[in-house]
Design a protein around this motif. Structure first.
Motif, PDB file in Angstrom:
ATOM      1  N   GLN A 167       0.828  -1.200   0.000  1.00 44.50           N
ATOM      2  CA  GLN A 167       0.000   0.000   0.000  1.00 44.50           C
ATOM      3  C   GLN A 167       0.869   1.259   0.000  1.00 44.50           C
ATOM      4  O   GLN A 167       0.561   2.253  -0.678  1.00 44.50           O
ATOM      5  CB  GLN A 167      -0.922  -0.016   1.232  1.00 44.50           C
ATOM      6  CG  GLN A 167      -1.936   1.121   1.271  1.00 44.50           C
ATOM      7  CD  GLN A 167      -2.967   1.006   0.169  1.00 44.50           C
ATOM      8  OE1 GLN A 167      -3.174  -0.070  -0.373  1.00 44.50           O
ATOM      9  NE2 GLN A 167      -3.597   2.124  -0.173  1.00 44.50           N
ATOM     10  N   LYS A 168       1.958   1.211   0.733  1.00 46.53           N
ATOM     11  CA  LYS A 168       2.867   2.355   0.793  1.00 46.53           C
ATOM     12  C   LYS A 168       3.510   2.616  -0.563  1.00 46.53           C
ATOM     13  O   LYS A 168       3.621   3.762  -1.014  1.00 46.53           O
ATOM     14  CB  LYS A 168       3.943   2.079   1.852  1.00 46.53           C
ATOM     15  CG  LYS A 168       4.792   3.289   2.197  1.00 46.53           C
ATOM     16  CD  LYS A 168       5.738   2.929   3.332  1.00 46.53           C
ATOM     17  CE  LYS A 168       6.596   4.123   3.715  1.00 46.53           C
ATOM     18  NZ  LYS A 168       7.536   3.793   4.814  1.00 46.53           N
ATOM     19  N   LYS A 169       3.918   1.550  -1.241  1.00 41.96           N
ATOM     20  CA  LYS A 169       4.497   1.694  -2.581  1.00 41.96           C
ATOM     21  C   LYS A 169       3.486   2.267  -3.561  1.00 41.96           C
ATOM     22  O   LYS A 169       3.819   3.080  -4.425  1.00 41.96           O
ATOM     23  CB  LYS A 169       4.996   0.346  -3.079  1.00 41.96           C
ATOM     24  CG  LYS A 169       6.264  -0.139  -2.409  1.00 41.96           C
ATOM     25  CD  LYS A 169       6.701  -1.436  -3.026  1.00 41.96           C
ATOM     26  CE  LYS A 169       7.979  -1.945  -2.373  1.00 41.96           C
ATOM     27  NZ  LYS A 169       8.408  -3.235  -2.975  1.00 41.96           N
ATOM     28  N   LEU A 170       2.222   1.834  -3.458  1.00 43.24           N
ATOM     29  CA  LEU A 170       1.180   2.323  -4.356  1.00 43.24           C
ATOM     30  C   LEU A 170       0.972   3.822  -4.166  1.00 43.24           C
ATOM     31  O   LEU A 170       0.831   4.574  -5.152  1.00 43.24           O
ATOM     32  CB  LEU A 170      -0.122   1.559  -4.088  1.00 43.24           C
ATOM     33  CG  LEU A 170      -1.322   1.917  -4.961  1.00 43.24           C
ATOM     34  CD1 LEU A 170      -1.004   1.654  -6.437  1.00 43.24           C
ATOM     35  CD2 LEU A 170      -2.556   1.119  -4.547  1.00 43.24           C
ATOM     36  N   GLN A 171       0.937   4.296  -2.932  1.00 39.69           N
ATOM     37  CA  GLN A 171       0.783   5.716  -2.678  1.00 39.69           C
ATOM     38  C   GLN A 171       1.964   6.518  -3.227  1.00 39.69           C
ATOM     39  O   GLN A 171       1.788   7.600  -3.792  1.00 39.69           O
ATOM     40  CB  GLN A 171       0.646   5.966  -1.173  1.00 39.69           C
ATOM     41  CG  GLN A 171      -0.652   5.411  -0.566  1.00 39.69           C
ATOM     42  CD  GLN A 171      -0.695   5.587   0.935  1.00 39.69           C
ATOM     43  OE1 GLN A 171       0.252   6.069   1.542  1.00 39.69           O
ATOM     44  NE2 GLN A 171      -1.805   5.164   1.543  1.00 39.69           N
ATOM     45  N   GLU A 172       3.161   5.988  -3.079  1.00 43.34           N
ATOM     46  CA  GLU A 172       4.334   6.672  -3.620  1.00 43.34           C
ATOM     47  C   GLU A 172       4.282   6.753  -5.136  1.00 43.34           C
ATOM     48  O   GLU A 172       4.648   7.776  -5.737  1.00 43.34           O
ATOM     49  CB  GLU A 172       5.607   5.948  -3.171  1.00 43.34           C
ATOM     50  CG  GLU A 172       5.871   6.034  -1.686  1.00 43.34           C
ATOM     51  CD  GLU A 172       6.992   5.108  -1.261  1.00 43.34           C
ATOM     52  OE1 GLU A 172       7.571   4.448  -2.155  1.00 43.34           O
ATOM     53  OE2 GLU A 172       7.281   5.041  -0.059  1.00 43.34           O
ATOM     54  N   GLU A 173       3.833   5.679  -5.786  1.00 45.66           N
ATOM     55  CA  GLU A 173       3.727   5.675  -7.245  1.00 45.66           C
ATOM     56  C   GLU A 173       2.690   6.693  -7.726  1.00 45.66           C
ATOM     57  O   GLU A 173       2.901   7.401  -8.719  1.00 45.66           O
ATOM     58  CB  GLU A 173       3.369   4.264  -7.723  1.00 45.66           C
ATOM     59  CG  GLU A 173       3.237   4.124  -9.223  1.00 45.66           C
ATOM     60  CD  GLU A 173       4.549   4.348  -9.944  1.00 45.66           C
ATOM     61  OE1 GLU A 173       4.510   4.663 -11.145  1.00 45.66           O
ATOM     62  OE2 GLU A 173       5.611   4.227  -9.296  1.00 45.66           O
ATOM     63  N   GLN A 174       1.554   6.774  -7.023  1.00 42.48           N
ATOM     64  CA  GLN A 174       0.546   7.756  -7.385  1.00 42.48           C
ATOM     65  C   GLN A 174       1.072   9.179  -7.236  1.00 42.48           C
ATOM     66  O   GLN A 174       0.811  10.044  -8.072  1.00 42.48           O
ATOM     67  CB  GLN A 174      -0.702   7.553  -6.520  1.00 42.48           C
ATOM     68  CG  GLN A 174      -1.466   6.265  -6.818  1.00 42.48           C
ATOM     69  CD  GLN A 174      -2.616   6.043  -5.868  1.00 42.48           C
ATOM     70  OE1 GLN A 174      -2.777   6.767  -4.877  1.00 42.48           O
ATOM     71  NE2 GLN A 174      -3.426   5.019  -6.148  1.00 42.48           N
ATOM     72  N   GLU A 175       1.815   9.442  -6.175  1.00 41.45           N
ATOM     73  CA  GLU A 175       2.398  10.767  -5.973  1.00 41.45           C
ATOM     74  C   GLU A 175       3.411  11.086  -7.061  1.00 41.45           C
ATOM     75  O   GLU A 175       3.480  12.219  -7.563  1.00 41.45           O
ATOM     76  CB  GLU A 175       3.067  10.815  -4.589  1.00 41.45           C
ATOM     77  CG  GLU A 175       3.690  12.154  -4.231  1.00 41.45           C
ATOM     78  CD  GLU A 175       2.651  13.244  -4.040  1.00 41.45           C
ATOM     79  OE1 GLU A 175       3.018  14.427  -4.073  1.00 41.45           O
ATOM     80  OE2 GLU A 175       1.450  12.903  -3.867  1.00 41.45           O
ATOM     81  N   ARG A 176       4.200  10.099  -7.435  1.00 39.63           N
ATOM     82  CA  ARG A 176       5.189  10.321  -8.501  1.00 39.63           C
ATOM     83  C   ARG A 176       4.508  10.635  -9.827  1.00 39.63           C
ATOM     84  O   ARG A 176       4.938  11.535 -10.569  1.00 39.63           O
ATOM     85  CB  ARG A 176       6.086   9.085  -8.645  1.00 39.63           C
ATOM     86  CG  ARG A 176       7.263   9.281  -9.589  1.00 39.63           C
ATOM     87  CD  ARG A 176       7.992   7.989  -9.831  1.00 39.63           C
ATOM     88  NE  ARG A 176       7.150   7.063 -10.556  1.00 39.63           N
ATOM     89  CZ  ARG A 176       6.987   7.094 -11.883  1.00 39.63           C
ATOM     90  NH1 ARG A 176       7.589   8.029 -12.602  1.00 39.63           N
ATOM     91  NH2 ARG A 176       6.223   6.207 -12.483  1.00 39.63           N
TER      92      ARG A 176
END
Length: 483
Positions: A189-198
């Motif tokens: 979930q943390k990786k997904l949020q980072e990808e969306q922010e990127r």
């Protein structure tokens, strides 16, 4: 096969016996003496295979005897005054004492721990002797001509107690795997949020580029190439400033540039439990399959050096040992010996392993080397006293062993095999293995500098292709195959 057929010859009289592999050689000798009507209290005997005496204290399964093997029984008068060193292990501690071969097991128990109230049993390797036989069995009838023996005193457990222990171990494993699964979901979930922010930042940056005027002054060719290279590289500085979670991800090793840090090695055993969800395998990019001239020369030197014989005098004793044991249920146990590795004996490794096993699996397993030809380590008193660096299988610091059950009745057991509640054991998910960590984040490692070898890059034409590519071969002359 749980049994084996053996052909015994005594004074020219051949007989065939079918015995259990878990029996010791001394037990089988007692059976032979009874069959040949020889008084076991007056005479002792030894079994010879190919003119070599067998260790009377070893179980038959640890010998190299094949089915229908031919053995010779040699009888001699028993020395009733011979003493045997006995290491007696119980809940009260360890006692080392000498006893004659005629001493009964009941006398040994009373002289070491006193008279017992609960039903107990004695374990000698694979041999288990119930308390009903203490008065009739002598030390000589159990160990034969051995000079030393280790005897363990255990309390007999009921079927209900064994089932309760098994259920407790299963519950501990289930909770451990559930915790690892939950932690993995949080990381995803943390990786997904980072990808969306990127992606959001990239989208905003592309909007700004479109709004800028299209006409720009001409730049030198060098500056154009540098600007294109900079645009192709992801801007990690901007992301880390605008999104604090990205900086945390890089510290955790999940960012664009993954930095692997080795854990400090210690001698605390570590158990890596398998995960239900396998991690996706890393796919190499196409450029990894292009071999440069320097790489080809290095590979050629490795092949040439591997054919040279290494002198025994050049082999150094390992300064430490990192031993990994693989279990049938997929679990991996890491055992390290970091200090005084040259003094570590094979018996020390077996002892540390036995302390972590569930009691019902002690002395019911085999150890094999984890690479071809998968050599089996025949456990015996002689091997237990041998130092690791004297064994051919332990000439390097890193050793992989395979743990397997020896008894046919237990081979269907699916685990667990280790006591997960032991305070001397650190339990981790298999994702924490160094090799799995690197494989998981391999695509995030910093790219190394690529060597071009003997070929220098030339300026390309406007269409992006080199005009001489089709004319010249990209392989050096020494690598070309003759027709």
């Amino acid at each position: 096969m749980a049994t084996i057929a053996l052909n015994i010859t005594y004074q020219g009289q051949p007989k065939k016996f079918t015995v259990n592999k878990s029996q010791t050689i001394s037990q089988f000798i007692s059976q032979c003496l009874t069959s040949y009507s020889i008084d076991a209290n007056t005479f002792g005997a030894e079994l010879y295979h190919n003119n070599k005496a067998l260790d009377s204290a070893s179980p038959i399964r640890l010998t190299n005897l094949l089915n229908n093997a031919k053995l010779t029984l040699k009888v001699k008068k028993l020395d009733s005054n011979k003493e045997i060193n006995v290491k007696f292990i119980s809940e009260k501690g360890t006692v080392v004492k000498k006893f004659t071969v005629a001493t009964t097991l009941e006398d040994i128990v009373e002289q070491t721990v006193g008279r017992l109230q609960k039903p107990t049993q004695l374990r000698i390797l694979d041999l288990v002797i119930s308390y009903e036989k203490y008065t009739t069995a002598t030390l000589g009838s159990i160990v034969g001509n051995a000079n030393s023996v280790v005897i363990r005193l255990e309390n007999q457990k009921s079927t209900n107690e064994k089932d309760a222990l098994f259920r407790k171990q299963q519950e501990a494993n289930r909770l451990q795997l559930a915790e690892a699964h939950k932690r993995k979901e949080v990381e995803t979930q943390k990786k997904l949020q980072e990808e969306q922010e990127r992606q959001r930042l990239e989208h905003e940056r592309s909007k700004q580029v479109k709004q800028e005027p299209t006409e720009e002054p001409e730049e030198p060719e060098e500056d154009v190439e540098m600007r294109e290279a900079a645009e192709d590289t992801p801007s990690t500085v901007t992301e880390s400033e605008s999104s604090p979670s990205t900086g945390e991800a890089q510290a955790d090793g999940t960012g664009a540039n993954f930095v692997y840090e080795e854990e400090k090695a210690d001698e605390t055993p570590k158990l890596y439990m398998p995960s239900n969800k396998p991690s996706p395998a890393y796919q190499n990019p196409e450029e990894d399959y292009n071999m440069t001239v320097d790489q080809a020369k290095t590979y050629q030197n490795v092949i040439r050096n591997s054919a040279k014989r290494v002198k025994k005098t050049d082999v150094k004793k390992p300064a430490k040992y990192f031993i990994r044991v693989k279990f049938p249920d997929g679990a991996m146990l890491q055992i390290n010996f970091l200090e005084n590795a040259h003094e570590v004996k094979f018996g020390s490794l077996v002892k540390k392993l036995d302390e972590l096993l569930i009691p019902e699996f002690i002395n019911s397993y085999n150890l094999k080397i984890g690479y071809p030809p998968f050599t089996k380590l025949n456990q015996s008193f002689a091997l237990n006293n041998e130092k690791l660096h004297n064994l051919d299988e332990f000439k390097s610091e890193q050793v992989v062993l395979i743990w397997e059950l020896s008894k046919e009745s237990n081979k269907t057991h699916k685990g667990p095999f280790l006591n997960n509640e032991s305070k001397d054991l650190v339990i981790k998910p298999s994702d924490e293995l160094p090799a799995v960590k690197l494989e998981k984040h391999r695509s995030e490692l910093p790219a190394g500098e690529k060597k071009t070898g003997l070929f220098k890059s030339k300026p390309k034409s406007k269409d992006g292709e080199d005009k001489d590519d089709k004319k010249k071969s990209k392989l050096p002359r020494w690598l070309k195959m003759k027709k």
